[in-house]
Design an enzyme around this catalytic site. Structure first.
Site, mmCIF file in Angstrom:
data_model
loop_
_atom_site.group_PDB
_atom_site.id
_atom_site.type_symbol
_atom_site.label_atom_id
_atom_site.label_comp_id
_atom_site.label_asym_id
_atom_site.label_seq_id
_atom_site.Cartn_x
_atom_site.Cartn_y
_atom_site.Cartn_z
ATOM 1 N N GLY A 133 11.922 -10.488 -55.684
ATOM 2 C CA GLY A 133 11.582 -11.387 -56.790
ATOM 3 C C GLY A 133 11.364 -10.626 -58.091
ATOM 4 N N LYS A 155 12.308 -9.984 -50.133
ATOM 5 C CA LYS A 155 11.749 -9.234 -51.247
ATOM 6 C C LYS A 155 12.771 -9.213 -52.391
ATOM 7 C CE LYS A 155 9.656 -5.442 -50.729
ATOM 8 N NZ LYS A 155 8.781 -5.979 -51.782
ATOM 9 N N GLU A 185 12.916 -0.438 -53.228
ATOM 10 C CA GLU A 185 11.916 -0.811 -52.211
ATOM 11 C C GLU A 185 12.472 -0.574 -50.804
ATOM 12 O OE1 GLU A 185 9.533 -4.167 -54.819
ATOM 13 O OE2 GLU A 185 11.121 -4.833 -53.508
HETATM 14 C C1 5RP Z 1 9.635 -6.967 -56.158
HETATM 15 C C2 5RP Z 1 9.138 -7.531 -54.880
HETATM 16 C C3 5RP Z 1 7.737 -8.020 -54.839
HETATM 17 O O1 5RP Z 1 7.048 -7.340 -53.849
HETATM 18 C C4 5RP Z 1 7.748 -9.498 -54.538
HETATM 19 O O2 5RP Z 1 8.551 -10.161 -55.507
HETATM 20 C C5 5RP Z 1 6.333 -10.084 -54.539
HETATM 21 O O3 5RP Z 1 5.814 -10.038 -55.826
HETATM 22 P P1 5RP Z 1 4.399 -10.608 -56.213
HETATM 23 O O4 5RP Z 1 3.380 -9.687 -55.642
HETATM 24 O O5 5RP Z 1 4.435 -10.617 -57.725
HETATM 25 O O6 5RP Z 1 4.298 -12.004 -55.664
HETATM 26 O O7 5RP Z 1 9.824 -7.604 -53.897
HETATM 27 O O8 5RP Z 1 11.001 -6.672 -56.103
#
Ligand code: 5RP
Length: 220
Positions: free
Chosen positions: A96, A94, A103
């Protein structure tokens, strides 16, 4: 079916996991944005929520959800969030969206983590998606050197300052065969705030959208 349509599909399915009473934990990212939209569109009552990012807080408040400080909550039943990668053992990458620290805090406070993804996020081994590591800015280089020693290629996420005032190193080139050990090793590097590996505590439930509908995986 587009990836966006799959995200809406899984977001709608996740509405079933919202507790009738009590606090809901809400993550971040584009799938979670769809989830919040679905709460609003379907007028689903949410007593109160804890939020993993300023953006999520803003969206929740816009649809009338009372967002409370995690410090005022002892624990709660359900956390709903997306992921960048999910392996067969419910381990996750996680971060991204750069919200990994909050989180992880909200995950640790919840009884059940319901992870909502589309099928493209399911992998056999984590690591194709560059592993996000939130770092204290003045320790960035020392952390980067330690990450190189672990076999990764850390790249500073340009222009990204997290909600906590920190930076993100995205670590490329890792083939993560033991997520639990790597999570511990990276957490132990001075200067690391959080690593985006969720292995010590992964998801309990994974909902993933496919053209044939939403499938449910539950950890035994
Ligand atoms: C944010 C996260 C998101 O849950 C992860 O990047 C997935 O994102 P998306 O639903 O846009 O694909 O960890 O920090």
């Amino acid at each position: 079916m587009t990836q966006d349509e799959l995200k809406v599909m899984v977001a709608r399915e996740a509405l079933k996991y919202i507790p009738k009473d009590g606090v809901l934990g809400v993550g971040s990212g584009s799938t979670v944005v769809k989830f919040i939209e679905q709460i609003g569109l379907n007028n689903i009552p949410v007593k109160a929520a804890v939020s993993s990012s300023n953006k999520t807080t803003e969206l929740l408040e816009k649809i009338g959800v009372n967002v409370v400080e995690p410090n005022t909550v002892e624990g709660y039943d359900v956390y709903i969030d997306g992921a960048d990668e999910v392996d067969p053992h419910f381990n996750l990458i996680k971060g991204g969206g750069a919200c990994l620290t909050r989180e992880k805090i909200l995950t640790s406070m919840s009884k059940k983590f319901v992870c909502i993804v589309d099928k493209s996020k399911l992998v056999d081994t984590l690591g194709k998606f560059p592993l996000p590591v939130e770092v204290i800015p003045m320790g960035r280089e020392v952390v980067a050197r330690a990450l190189r020693a672990l076999g990764g290629n850390p790249v500073l996420r340009e222009g990204c300052i997290t909600d906590n005032g920190c930076e993100i190193l995205d670590v490329h080139g890792l083939n993560i065969t033991d997520p639990l050990i790597l999570e511990q090793q990276i957490n132990a590097i001075p200067g690391v705030v959080t690593v985006g590996l969720f292995a010590k505590r992964g998801a309990e439930v994974v909902l993933y959208a496919t053209e044939d509908g939403v499938k449910v995986l539950e950890r035994k």
